[in-house]
Design an enzyme around this catalytic site. Structure first.
Site, PDB file in Angstrom:
ATOM      1  CE  LYS B  79      50.329  54.842  81.558  1.00 56.82           C
ATOM      2  NZ  LYS B  79      51.702  54.926  81.958  1.00 56.82           N
ATOM      3  CB  THR B  81      51.673  51.706  72.236  1.00 54.01           C
ATOM      4  OG1 THR B  81      52.449  50.676  72.826  1.00 54.01           O
ATOM      5  CG2 THR B  81      51.399  51.379  70.791  1.00 54.01           C
ATOM      6  NE  ARG B 102      57.586  56.839  82.681  1.00 52.09           N
ATOM      7  CZ  ARG B 102      56.812  55.962  83.288  1.00 52.09           C
ATOM      8  NH1 ARG B 102      56.946  55.745  84.562  1.00 52.09           N
ATOM      9  NH2 ARG B 102      55.887  55.285  82.616  1.00 52.09           N
ATOM     10  CE  LYS B 113      57.101  47.324  80.575  1.00 53.03           C
ATOM     11  NZ  LYS B 113      56.837  48.437  81.467  1.00 53.03           N
ATOM     12  CB  ALA B 294      55.225  55.088  88.425  1.00 50.61           C
ATOM     13  CG  PHE B 322      51.548  53.093  87.567  1.00 50.10           C
ATOM     14  CD1 PHE B 322      51.901  52.011  86.768  1.00 50.10           C
ATOM     15  CD2 PHE B 322      52.216  53.233  88.771  1.00 50.10           C
ATOM     16  CE1 PHE B 322      52.883  51.102  87.157  1.00 50.10           C
ATOM     17  CE2 PHE B 322      53.198  52.326  89.166  1.00 50.10           C
ATOM     18  CZ  PHE B 322      53.520  51.276  88.355  1.00 50.10           C
ATOM     19  CG  PHE B 410      43.494  45.245  71.671  1.00 46.53           C
ATOM     20  CD1 PHE B 410      43.744  46.505  72.184  1.00 46.53           C
ATOM     21  CD2 PHE B 410      44.292  44.192  72.101  1.00 46.53           C
ATOM     22  CE1 PHE B 410      44.751  46.721  73.109  1.00 46.53           C
ATOM     23  CE2 PHE B 410      45.304  44.398  73.035  1.00 46.53           C
ATOM     24  CZ  PHE B 410      45.530  45.658  73.539  1.00 46.53           C
ATOM     25  CD1 TRP B 438      51.127  47.376  68.488  1.00 49.68           C
ATOM     26  CD2 TRP B 438      49.822  46.390  66.968  1.00 49.68           C
ATOM     27  NE1 TRP B 438      51.608  46.103  68.295  1.00 49.68           N
ATOM     28  CE2 TRP B 438      50.827  45.481  67.365  1.00 49.68           C
ATOM     29  CE3 TRP B 438      48.885  45.986  66.011  1.00 49.68           C
ATOM     30  CZ2 TRP B 438      50.914  44.187  66.850  1.00 49.68           C
ATOM     31  CZ3 TRP B 438      48.965  44.707  65.487  1.00 49.68           C
ATOM     32  CH2 TRP B 438      49.981  43.818  65.897  1.00 49.68           C
TER      33      TRP B 438
END
Lengths: 586, 586
Positions: B79, B81, B102, B113, B294, B322, B410, B438
């Site tokens: 999200k 990205t 955020r 992460k 969230a 989310f 992808f 990406w």
């Protein structure tokens, strides 16, 4: 033109002065810095010390002036105010001058102390930033420190839950930490007495490792001590990796490096290594670096800030924590030994009030009105208290540094009282100056500035009190006799056993000796005023800080977490929602 | 020219892009800001939102684009990205565009992460600052929050130790806090499972008040929720003063205002109220404000950041936490209601991988290799998973906002797979675009950018799902049926009793409804994938955050403190002591 300090509150003086405070860009031009050496943070900035030190490495160091004090009353005798006032006075003489002071902790600021920015016309600005976290160094220390605790407790959980094979699959070896020998605690930058002792890790297998722990005030973190003595980023990184967090079941130390967390801790401190630049109300530069916890750590402004200051300024003034028996002794034998810097002058901040207390005056209690003895002339009490000053002069003289006594003026001081202090100080071989920086700023500190300039022209035959290779117990004996005036030292069996171990283990050879003792007396007993005679220093423990490289013989009890009282300062603090200004800080 | 994301690591791309990153001064010129509106912090800056909002108050708002997602795998579907890629794509079309995202928490960053800066050519820079505390907002929240806890526990100690008369002498009234009804806990910004449950206040009369407590992750603090929804400094101050810290023995709430600590808390947050400005690797502006939690809070970038972005940019992209059932639903019915902003488009981030999982593919587990189903074409699994996407499209359509499906590409996606998603999405009335941000940055996001531009030209008939005055239980029923696809709601007796009390007490009239539910399923059960049918949402509690103004019905269990695993990211983080660069963050 000074502000009318008798009518204006500190925050009003600060606000008036901040209107013309130099911007980071203006500082850059004035101090001849490169653009990349100035790192702005709002209306203040940090200085990139590595770049500045490298560019100016061939410039001769400026004069190096330390500020200490006599044994203070619990109110303090105005060391920061004298530091800032002296800088202003030297500035009035047209000299290139600056200072290094320490950043205040949120604990005292929110509790009783208010700010630590000096006062009157000897004030550090901007006051709100200075009082509320500045450029985040203490937050960085808090996060880096607590990350080590996260790593420690999580590792203990995983080692409890997993077999050696399961650990090996995660590329972990068993550290086998002894849960009864955890050496590190958590930190927070408030006076949180309720967190002094906690039980943590309550719950199931995935809720950490059950153990007793607690929180100390963030400025007492070993990382703060490391920040004060580090000489480079490499030195900082190396010291962080040596912090002992616990011992294993065989008694071997477990370090942050064993937990593989030292690099990440250093990443959190990558900005904290640079000193912050703020201003006096007369717009002289003031570096702020490292923190105030002089009780158990070194309690000095940092070596890095002094390194930068000595290169940038012709006269660099630095402040030590507490009085000459504690702050100056550590400055002299630890900080200068680590930095290699040679000081020219030490200013001994003195008040008539504190000398009267040493002469037998009634107790001085924060929050209560001062007894009458302190408000009227009383030459008898004063004369009886003067030996405390003479003792501090003698401490400074032993180092070869030139002592200058500063009488920090109060409106209640009489001409006769001032003359008496002067006479005794000069008889003891010290220069002496009355200084009215609180009332008049730099104009009021000219006598002090001239005495300091004069003293700086003398040759200094600087010598340490003891050689680094002297055994620990002998060092403590020398400090107790020569600095504190004790008849000797007594050791509890536990402390002596530890001391012997440290003396015989070559791993501790280069460690500094950081005495832990009350600042309210030359002795270990805060109620013994003046110059106590016929006493022995009792050492009950020796703490080890392997990252900072400190061995700390402890005389008396030391709390690493103050308590929040029933009328704390935060009750009066607020924000003006129209302007964003912070109200009630002072 | 994009960077070769197949060969370069994220931190290498970041480092290369940072060499030409706009300075605060360059941003100022480019965005037409006044000097006083840009507050530099090293190589990044904060923006003074009050000044900007006031100066631009008459400028029309830009287009408002929200980024959400389908129900994700535990790996996340990109999200952030997509947010950054869309901004880059719109930038390539020559538009004045920016985003609001955020700030990441130190907990996940140090645990598993790594960073949350996006990836490849859709990356936020500078990466080190973004990953390690940025301009200190989370530290400010941590200090402000913990100061309230210091005040609470100290007050409990003093009320225990002193009589009413002694309290009155200190100008304190007895709050009579019920020690079994303390509502607030401490915070720290790491995954510190060992601090989840603690006993504090162990010791004597002066060591605080003995009670059970614990630490939550700092980004879950009510202060973070307040920062996300506050519309002005005054609103922030008012909300801080309403935070309930405990209840008294009669059951009445005790707030930060009762503790006289709300003003000081706000003082600690005076800088946090301003969003921070960073950059994409293609040098589009990105505002960072509020935090990522969230689960239980609103989990959105802030109203203030969107306020500034909508005034400064012609296209402003904002990210919700989310998927559409959680993040978009709160954006729609809470954030937009509080802000008054009307969104134009919602981008539903989708991956072929996640759709296959919803179609019955094997579990996707972080740290383990992806099963073969996800690496090869499998139209059957994909088709069976597409209803999850269609459900999220239908959620967005109910608001009147135009949905744009973004297939986050992808290398393993096949032409047939992409065509199938497109066909279904378009049949459902959504625009659909394949996006290769990406791999290719803005050039790869042109199709997405064009779809968004196109959708922004349509008229929006924005409507809330429920009116604010609807009773709480009815709102939950509507959300469960209309958004989650449940057959109804079941309440535990405790939850229902609380809900009835909130419905009948006018003090809660304006409170927002913040559902608490797993993001890994449309239902409350994270193992139910696709579009679960024939289930009822079980509500077991209703939490109240009086400062944020939230009532939070809780379906399922929620941890406010994650745990640090056995192979945390901090093991690989270090500092290059010669350059000061942070290594191994990514």
């Amino acid at each position: 033109m000074a502000f009318d300090a008798t009518r204006m509150k500190d925050f009003e003086i600060a606000e008036a002065a901040e209107a013309n405070m130099p911007s980071p860009e203006e500082w850059r031009e004035r101090l001849g810095l490169e653009k990349s050496e100035v790192i702005p943070y709002g209306r203040i900035c940090k200085l990139d010390f590595m770049k500045i030190a490298e560019r100016l490495k061939n410039r001769p160091d400026g004069k190096y002036i330390e500020i200490t004090a006599i044994t203070p009353t619990p109110l303090g005798e105005g060391k920061t105010t004298t530091t800032l006032g002296l800088v202003e006075g030297l500035g009035r003489r047209g000299l290139n001058v600056g200072a290094a002071i320490r950043q205040p902790s949120g604990g005292p600021t929110m509790n009783i102390k208010g700010t630590a920015a000096g006062g009157g016309n000897a004030l550090a600005i901007p006051m709100t930033e200075f009082s509320l976290g500045l450029t985040g160094d203490i937050n960085d220390i808090m996060n880096a420190h607590n990350l080590a605790m996260v790593a420690l407790n999580a590792r203990m959980q995983h080692e409890r839950n997993y077999s050696d094979e399961e650990l090996a699959r995660r590329n972990l070896r068993r550290l086998d930490i002894d849960p009864t020998s955890v050496a590190m605690r958590w930190v927070i930058d408030f006076c949180a007495q309720g967190l002094r002792r906690i039980i943590m890790g309550i719950g199931g297998r995935m809720d950490g490792y059950l153990m007793e722990s607690g929180f100390d005030i963030a400025v007492s973190s070993e990382l703060m001590a490391i920040l004060a003595v580090a000489t480079s980023l490499k030195d900082l990184r190396d010291r962080i990796g040596k912090i002992i967090v616990a011992y294993d079941r065989k008694g071997n130390p477990v370090t942050t490096s064993d937990l593989e967390v030292a690099g990440a801790m250093c990443a959190y401190m990558r900005n904290a290594i640079n000193p912050t630049l703020i201003s006096t109300v007369e717009y002289q530069p003031v570096l702020v670096h490292a923190g105030p916890f002089a009780n158990i750590a070194i309690g000095q402004s940092s070596i890095i800030a002094d390194r930068v200051g000595l290169k940038m300024f012709d006269y660099h003034v630095t402040e030590s924590g507490f009085a000459a028996d504690i702050g100056f002794e550590k400055f002299w034998n630890v900080k200068c030994r680590l930095s290699g810097f040679v000081p020219n002058v030490s200013v001994i901040t003195t008040t008539i009030r504190a000398l009267k207390m040493h002469g037998g005056g009634p107790a001085v209690v924060p929050g209560r009105p001062l007894p009458e003895e302190y408000m009227k002339e009383n030459l008898e009490l004063l004369e009886r208290g003067i030996p405390n000053l003479l003792h501090h002069i003698s401490i400074v003289k032993k180092s070869g540094v030139k002592p200058v006594v500063c009488i920090n003026a109060f409106s209640t001081d009489t001409r006769e009282e001032i003359a008496m202090v002067r006479r005794y100080a000069e008889q003891a071989g010290a220069r002496c100056a009355l200084s009215e920086h609180w009332l008049k700023g730099g104009e009021g500190a000219l006598e002090l500035a001239d005495a300091v300039i004069d003293a700086c022209n003398e040759k200094v035959d600087f010598k340490y009190l003891y050689p680094q290779e002297m055994p620990l117990r002998q060092k403590v004996e020398v400090i107790a006799r020569e600095v504190y005036g004790a008849d000797g030292v007594s050791w509890t069996p536990e402390a002596e056993a530890k001391a012997k171990r440290f003396e015989s283990d070559p791993a501790f050879d280069g460690f500094a000796t950081i005495m832990v003792k009350t600042h309210l007396s030359l002795s270990h007993d805060p109620y013994l005023k003046g110059v106590p005679k016929g006493w022995v220093l009792p050492v009950r423990d020796v703490l080890v800080y392997a990252g900072a490289g400190f061995l700390c013989p402890v005389a008396g009890s030391v709390s690493m977490m103050p308590g929040t009282g029933s009328d704390p300062a935060y009750r009066r603090i607020d924000v003006d929602v129209n302007t964003g200004k912070v109200l009630g800080l002072f």
